[in-house]
Design a protein around this motif. Structure first.
Motif, mmCIF file in Angstrom:
data_model
loop_
_atom_site.group_PDB
_atom_site.id
_atom_site.type_symbol
_atom_site.label_atom_id
_atom_site.label_comp_id
_atom_site.label_asym_id
_atom_site.label_seq_id
_atom_site.Cartn_x
_atom_site.Cartn_y
_atom_site.Cartn_z
ATOM 1 N N MET A 100 1.091 -1.168 -0.630
ATOM 2 C CA MET A 100 -0.097 -0.375 0.333
ATOM 3 C C MET A 100 0.937 1.168 0.081
ATOM 4 O O MET A 100 0.701 2.379 -0.126
ATOM 5 C CB MET A 100 -0.612 -0.464 0.655
ATOM 6 C CG MET A 100 -1.986 0.893 1.156
ATOM 7 S SD MET A 100 -3.161 0.973 -0.285
ATOM 8 C CE MET A 100 -4.035 -0.710 0.045
ATOM 9 N N GLY A 101 2.033 1.085 0.899
ATOM 10 C CA GLY A 101 3.025 2.048 0.575
ATOM 11 C C GLY A 101 3.194 2.466 -0.329
ATOM 12 O O GLY A 101 3.552 3.876 -1.412
ATOM 13 N N ASP A 102 3.711 1.245 -1.630
ATOM 14 C CA ASP A 102 3.819 2.028 -3.131
ATOM 15 C C ASP A 102 3.321 3.015 -3.492
ATOM 16 O O ASP A 102 3.585 3.372 -4.254
ATOM 17 C CB ASP A 102 3.940 0.325 -3.897
ATOM 18 C CG ASP A 102 5.518 -0.218 -2.960
ATOM 19 O OD1 ASP A 102 6.456 0.366 -2.258
ATOM 20 O OD2 ASP A 102 5.596 -1.483 -2.861
ATOM 21 N N ALA A 103 1.744 2.069 -4.074
ATOM 22 C CA ALA A 103 0.456 2.609 -3.725
ATOM 23 C C ALA A 103 0.252 4.641 -3.615
ATOM 24 O O ALA A 103 0.383 5.448 -4.909
ATOM 25 C CB ALA A 103 -0.765 2.237 -3.223
ATOM 26 N N SER A 104 1.024 4.304 -2.539
ATOM 27 C CA SER A 104 0.725 5.753 -2.382
ATOM 28 C C SER A 104 1.852 6.938 -2.444
ATOM 29 O O SER A 104 1.466 8.093 -3.066
ATOM 30 C CB SER A 104 1.007 6.059 -0.495
ATOM 31 O OG SER A 104 -0.492 5.559 -0.152
ATOM 32 N N LYS A 105 2.659 6.366 -3.106
ATOM 33 C CA LYS A 105 3.983 7.092 -3.088
ATOM 34 C C LYS A 105 4.355 7.122 -4.969
ATOM 35 O O LYS A 105 4.305 8.053 -5.144
ATOM 36 C CB LYS A 105 5.727 6.351 -2.921
ATOM 37 C CG LYS A 105 5.490 5.841 -1.500
ATOM 38 C CD LYS A 105 7.465 5.233 -1.453
ATOM 39 C CE LYS A 105 7.174 5.439 0.032
ATOM 40 N NZ LYS A 105 8.413 4.013 -0.174
ATOM 41 N N LEU A 106 3.511 6.482 -5.391
ATOM 42 C CA LEU A 106 3.702 6.354 -6.065
ATOM 43 C C LEU A 106 2.180 7.553 -7.137
ATOM 44 O O LEU A 106 1.959 8.484 -8.210
ATOM 45 C CB LEU A 106 2.758 4.984 -7.005
ATOM 46 C CG LEU A 106 2.778 4.916 -8.838
ATOM 47 C CD1 LEU A 106 3.829 5.639 -10.062
ATOM 48 C CD2 LEU A 106 2.530 3.286 -9.435
ATOM 49 N N ARG A 107 1.377 7.020 -6.514
ATOM 50 C CA ARG A 107 0.057 8.126 -6.726
ATOM 51 C C ARG A 107 0.746 9.592 -6.533
ATOM 52 O O ARG A 107 0.016 10.979 -7.520
ATOM 53 C CB ARG A 107 -1.196 8.261 -5.522
ATOM 54 C CG ARG A 107 -2.684 9.085 -5.617
ATOM 55 C CD ARG A 107 -3.700 8.132 -5.037
ATOM 56 N NE ARG A 107 -4.491 9.042 -5.026
ATOM 57 C CZ ARG A 107 -5.687 9.226 -4.367
ATOM 58 N NH1 ARG A 107 -5.841 7.793 -3.687
ATOM 59 N NH2 ARG A 107 -6.134 9.010 -4.373
ATOM 60 N N ARG A 108 1.630 10.150 -5.826
ATOM 61 C CA ARG A 108 2.250 11.803 -5.527
ATOM 62 C C ARG A 108 3.060 11.674 -6.508
ATOM 63 O O ARG A 108 2.905 13.000 -6.813
ATOM 64 C CB ARG A 108 3.273 11.940 -3.613
ATOM 65 C CG ARG A 108 1.790 11.531 -2.509
ATOM 66 C CD ARG A 108 2.787 11.991 -1.266
ATOM 67 N NE ARG A 108 3.996 10.415 -1.088
ATOM 68 C CZ ARG A 108 3.590 9.547 -0.094
ATOM 69 N NH1 ARG A 108 2.716 9.762 0.324
ATOM 70 N NH2 ARG A 108 4.673 9.014 0.182
ATOM 71 N N ARG A 109 3.932 11.296 -6.629
ATOM 72 C CA ARG A 109 4.626 11.620 -7.864
ATOM 73 C C ARG A 109 3.925 11.579 -8.495
ATOM 74 O O ARG A 109 4.088 12.509 -10.096
ATOM 75 C CB ARG A 109 5.065 9.731 -8.451
ATOM 76 C CG ARG A 109 6.520 9.924 -9.855
ATOM 77 C CD ARG A 109 7.048 11.348 -8.958
ATOM 78 N NE ARG A 109 8.357 10.915 -10.264
ATOM 79 C CZ ARG A 109 9.508 10.792 -10.185
ATOM 80 N NH1 ARG A 109 10.044 9.925 -9.232
ATOM 81 N NH2 ARG A 109 10.541 10.606 -11.506
ATOM 82 N N LEU A 110 2.903 10.548 -9.259
ATOM 83 C CA LEU A 110 1.788 11.316 -10.568
ATOM 84 C C LEU A 110 1.086 12.661 -10.372
ATOM 85 O O LEU A 110 1.121 13.572 -11.228
ATOM 86 C CB LEU A 110 0.616 10.380 -10.632
ATOM 87 C CG LEU A 110 1.407 8.370 -11.488
ATOM 88 C CD1 LEU A 110 -0.502 8.000 -11.717
ATOM 89 C CD2 LEU A 110 2.127 9.047 -12.854
ATOM 90 N N LYS A 111 0.677 12.786 -9.170
ATOM 91 C CA LYS A 111 0.528 14.261 -8.728
ATOM 92 C C LYS A 111 1.349 15.460 -10.023
ATOM 93 O O LYS A 111 1.160 16.957 -9.937
ATOM 94 C CB LYS A 111 0.452 14.110 -8.003
ATOM 95 C CG LYS A 111 -1.495 13.153 -7.253
ATOM 96 C CD LYS A 111 -2.116 14.172 -6.248
ATOM 97 C CE LYS A 111 -3.100 12.845 -5.876
ATOM 98 N NZ LYS A 111 -3.744 13.147 -4.605
ATOM 99 N N ASP A 112 2.330 14.890 -8.891
ATOM 100 C CA ASP A 112 3.716 16.334 -9.057
ATOM 101 C C ASP A 112 4.174 16.146 -9.937
ATOM 102 O O ASP A 112 4.543 17.168 -10.600
ATOM 103 C CB ASP A 112 4.615 15.234 -8.222
ATOM 104 C CG ASP A 112 4.824 15.635 -6.547
ATOM 105 O OD1 ASP A 112 3.434 16.219 -6.214
ATOM 106 O OD2 ASP A 112 4.903 14.918 -5.416
ATOM 107 N N THR A 113 4.390 14.772 -11.235
ATOM 108 C CA THR A 113 4.980 15.171 -12.494
ATOM 109 C C THR A 113 3.817 16.489 -12.873
ATOM 110 O O THR A 113 3.713 16.635 -13.754
ATOM 111 C CB THR A 113 4.876 13.645 -13.045
ATOM 112 O OG1 THR A 113 5.427 13.081 -12.453
ATOM 113 C CG2 THR A 113 5.346 13.675 -14.304
ATOM 114 N N ILE A 114 2.766 15.923 -13.071
ATOM 115 C CA ILE A 114 1.574 16.400 -13.911
ATOM 116 C C ILE A 114 1.517 18.351 -13.206
ATOM 117 O O ILE A 114 1.605 19.258 -14.735
ATOM 118 C CB ILE A 114 -0.052 16.223 -13.555
ATOM 119 C CG1 ILE A 114 -0.715 15.077 -14.300
ATOM 120 C CG2 ILE A 114 -1.030 16.846 -13.797
ATOM 121 C CD1 ILE A 114 0.182 14.299 -15.874
#
Length: 319
Positions: A100-114
């Motif tokens: 679940m921690g992987d999902a949270s990190k990836l979600r934040r990364r996608l937001k930051d990238t956009i």
């Protein structure tokens, strides 16, 4: 969870709630099992404590306490973890899809990238790099994530940032000649057709040689040509391997447990070479596919089998 379709709390339940519903016959330990003595039927548990280091992205783990517990019957369901195959840079730069921690990190990364890509001051080349999402691994996990990512772009980003949504590029890389290698050919063909229709680039027969900070180096297994591909986010879904405890248990009977991928089990989920130990899920090696549906079915069957064994033993004791 990675693209916001589902919230973490919708698919997680505190283990204490589950224990509480089933009475006092269950004892829960939040700990790491580091060793096993199959002769005395004992497990060694270590309670870890976490402390943030000076680098906020890193966490230091130390052993806070150790205890031993005994067992009559043991079920091993420790699952698996991601397999980098020793590829340089994967551990440092890629995102994973196991916890679940992987999902949270990836979600934040996608937001930051956009958000970074929305700045007008960056170059077109840099914007294209940021908006390039790369998925490595053409198995069920990689294919599903690539599809979910496409849906996020079409259904949400197209409304929030329409000028950027049309520039997002998704690439899926698979080492074998086609995706979903363990599935029926009709499903494989359908998946590849849908990817082509949705603009998801497929790079099959391609291996990743190195992952750098802003680019990855790939090699075609057909031509041997190496290419460097810029990316904004890279997701590694190229395979799994058994966790450390599975290898610890394997080491107790190395002449029988000789498969490095995990615990060898029979048709009744018994760990070969060990008495009264069963295993299921991603930590095992069997003829079944490593899917969540399979692990769920194994769990239900094993629960019924163990309950039946306990009932038979009680009847023998009362006789």
């Amino acid at each position: 969870c990675t693209v916001g379709t589902t919230e973490n709390r919708s698919i997680m339940e505190p283990i204490r709630h589950i224990v509480g519903r089933h009475g006092k016959n269950i004892r829960f330990y939040e700990a790491q099992c580091t060793d096993i003595d199959t002769a005395t039927k004992e497990l060694v548990l270590e309670r870890l404590s976490e402390k943030d280091s000076e680098d906020s992205a890193a966490v230091q783990r130390t052993v806070a306490s150790t205890t031993r517990i005994s067992y009559d019957y043991l079920v091993v369901g420790v699952g698996g973890t991601y397999n980098t195959f020793g590829t340089p840079g994967v551990q440092e730069h890629a995102f994973f899809l196991k916890e679940m921690g992987d999902a949270s990190k990836l979600r934040r990364r996608l937001k930051d990238t956009i958000e970074k890509a929305s700045f007008g001051s960056i170059s077109k080349e840099e914007r294209n790099r940021l908006l390039h999402m790369v998925v490595v691994g053409g198995g069920p996990t990689g294919v599903e994530f690539a599809g979910e990512l496409h849906d996020l772009i079409e259904e949400d980003l197209s409304k929030w940032v329409p000028e950027l949504a049309k520039e997002v590029k998704i690439t899926l890389i698979e080492a074998l000649p086609h995706v979903l290698p363990s599935f029926d050919k009709k499903l494989v063909d359908y998946t590849q057709q849908m990817f082509k229709k949705n603009g998801i680039q497929l790079m099959t027969s391609t291996t990743v040689k190195e992952v750098k900070d802003t680019a990855l180096v790939v090699r075609s297994t057909d031509t041997g040509l190496e290419t460097e591909i810029p990316y904004g986010t890279i997701v590694w879904a190229a395979g799994i391997r058994a966790r450390e405890f599975a290898h610890t248990l394997r080491s107790k009977v190395p002449e029988i447990q000789n498969n490095g991928r995990g615990l060898i089990i029979d048709d009744y989920l018994r760990v070969k070479g060990t008495p009264n130990i069963w295993a299921l899920g991603d930590c095992t090696v069997s003829k079944n596919a490593p899917l969540a549906q399979v692990a769920s079915q194994q769990g239900k069957w094993l629960a019924k089998a163990l309950n039946s064994m306990a009932k038979d033993e009680q009847q023998l004791a009362d006789a």
